[in-house]
Scaffold this motif. Sequence first.
Motif, short mmCIF file in Angstrom:
data_model
loop_
_atom_site.label_atom_id
_atom_site.label_comp_id
_atom_site.label_asym_id
_atom_site.label_seq_id
_atom_site.Cartn_x
_atom_site.Cartn_y
_atom_site.Cartn_z
N ALA A 172 0.83 -1.21 0.00
CA ALA A 172 0.00 0.00 0.00
C ALA A 172 0.86 1.26 0.00
N VAL A 173 1.94 1.25 0.79
CA VAL A 173 2.87 2.37 0.80
C VAL A 173 3.50 2.56 -0.58
N LEU A 174 3.96 1.45 -1.16
CA LEU A 174 4.58 1.51 -2.48
C LEU A 174 3.60 2.00 -3.53
N ALA A 175 2.38 1.48 -3.52
CA ALA A 175 1.37 1.86 -4.51
C ALA A 175 1.06 3.35 -4.44
N THR A 176 1.03 3.90 -3.24
CA THR A 176 0.77 5.33 -3.09
C THR A 176 1.83 6.16 -3.79
N GLU A 177 3.09 5.73 -3.68
CA GLU A 177 4.18 6.46 -4.35
C GLU A 177 4.15 6.25 -5.85
N VAL A 178 3.89 5.03 -6.30
CA VAL A 178 3.83 4.76 -7.74
C VAL A 178 2.72 5.57 -8.39
N ALA A 179 1.60 5.73 -7.70
CA ALA A 179 0.44 6.43 -8.26
C ALA A 179 0.74 7.90 -8.55
N ARG A 201 -3.49 -3.59 -4.73
CA ARG A 201 -3.30 -2.14 -4.96
C ARG A 201 -2.36 -1.88 -6.13
N LEU A 202 -1.36 -2.71 -6.29
CA LEU A 202 -0.42 -2.54 -7.41
C LEU A 202 -1.06 -2.94 -8.72
N TRP A 203 -1.83 -4.04 -8.72
CA TRP A 203 -2.51 -4.45 -9.95
C TRP A 203 -3.50 -3.39 -10.41
N ALA A 204 -4.06 -2.62 -9.49
CA ALA A 204 -5.00 -1.56 -9.86
C ALA A 204 -4.32 -0.40 -10.58
N LEU A 205 -3.00 -0.29 -10.40
CA LEU A 205 -2.24 0.80 -10.99
C LEU A 205 -1.45 0.42 -12.22
N ALA A 206 -1.07 -0.86 -12.32
CA ALA A 206 -0.07 -1.26 -13.31
C ALA A 206 -0.38 -2.64 -13.85
N VAL A 207 0.35 -3.00 -14.92
CA VAL A 207 0.22 -4.32 -15.53
C VAL A 207 1.55 -5.04 -15.43
N ASP A 208 1.50 -6.35 -15.46
CA ASP A 208 2.72 -7.15 -15.51
C ASP A 208 3.32 -7.02 -16.91
N VAL A 236 8.03 -7.25 -13.01
CA VAL A 236 8.26 -5.95 -13.61
C VAL A 236 6.87 -5.39 -13.90
N PHE A 237 6.41 -4.51 -13.02
CA PHE A 237 5.12 -3.84 -13.21
C PHE A 237 5.33 -2.58 -14.05
N LEU A 238 4.38 -2.32 -14.94
CA LEU A 238 4.47 -1.16 -15.82
C LEU A 238 3.24 -0.26 -15.62
N ARG A 239 3.49 1.02 -15.45
CA ARG A 239 2.42 2.01 -15.38
C ARG A 239 2.62 3.04 -16.48
N GLY A 240 1.65 3.13 -17.39
CA GLY A 240 1.74 4.08 -18.49
C GLY A 240 2.73 3.69 -19.57
N ILE A 241 3.19 2.44 -19.56
CA ILE A 241 4.15 1.93 -20.54
C ILE A 241 3.64 0.59 -21.05
N ALA A 242 3.76 0.37 -22.35
CA ALA A 242 3.29 -0.89 -22.93
C ALA A 242 4.37 -1.96 -22.83
N PRO A 243 3.97 -3.21 -22.52
CA PRO A 243 4.95 -4.29 -22.48
C PRO A 243 5.36 -4.73 -23.87
N GLY A 244 6.60 -5.21 -23.98
CA GLY A 244 7.08 -5.80 -25.22
C GLY A 244 7.48 -7.24 -24.97
#
Length: 266
Positions: A172-179, A201-208, A236-244
């Motif tokens: 939860a702490v980490l997700a708050t900063e990532v957001a 919380r992390l899955w709600a913000l990012a994708v694998d 490796v979670f990605l937020r706002g970036i597409a996986p390759g």
Amino acid sequence: MAVLCVILVGSGSSGGPDSGRPVEPARDVVANRVMTWNLCNPCKESNVHRAAEIASFAPQVLGVQEACVRDVEAIRDHLENIHGLVYHVEYGMVLEKRSRCGGTPWNPGAFGQAVLSAAPMTDHVSEEYPEGGSEDRGYMAVTTEIGGQDVRVFNTHLAQRRQESVRAAQAAVLATEVARHERAVVLGDFNAVPDAPELSRLWALAVDTDPRCHPTRTAAGTCGVTTDWQSKFDYVFLRGIAPGEHRVHPSRYSDHHQLYADLDLA
């Protein structure tokens, strides 16, 4: 060490089964590639071998966990002197622990996470989680270049297994900063499988970075394992970036596999 470098570079051969990967000519890093690896500690593996494994993938950015400062420094030097790959280093140390990193009782070795990047890093943050469980844990963050663009990169190591409530608080702490960031890469050993509630919380913000892996699909076996005990703990979670492209590579030098991904930053 100078003699060792001459022998390794000059031979051009793989040697015996304990000699690591064949040494390749100096080359550039892969500009859009990120990688995470729990080094395994205490495991007393050769940093020459660790560096050779990293060099075989040549990521632009690498996050390592269970890392001693002296080991990271040695790995960085081997990457440059043997493989021609030059990295900057930032540390996210939350422990001084002689049992893991040696030293003296009054000056124990530093232990935690580190980020190696081929580009300079700025805005370095290192934070200890309010609750660490059986061993204090934390996260670090830097801004650096991936694929020619500035990206916020996080690296963490959550509490050990069977400490679900502690991991939930840490995540939860980490997700708050990532957001706070529109574009971010989150690397690390989360000590939890994809459908574990503490990662919600992390899955709600990012994708694998593996597009087949989702928190509700583990029963179908779509998330590749990343440990010797056949669990997916590394991400490796990605937020706002597409996986390759995404790859998991078992290593003889750690009980965690190396996980790397080539990102689409277009």
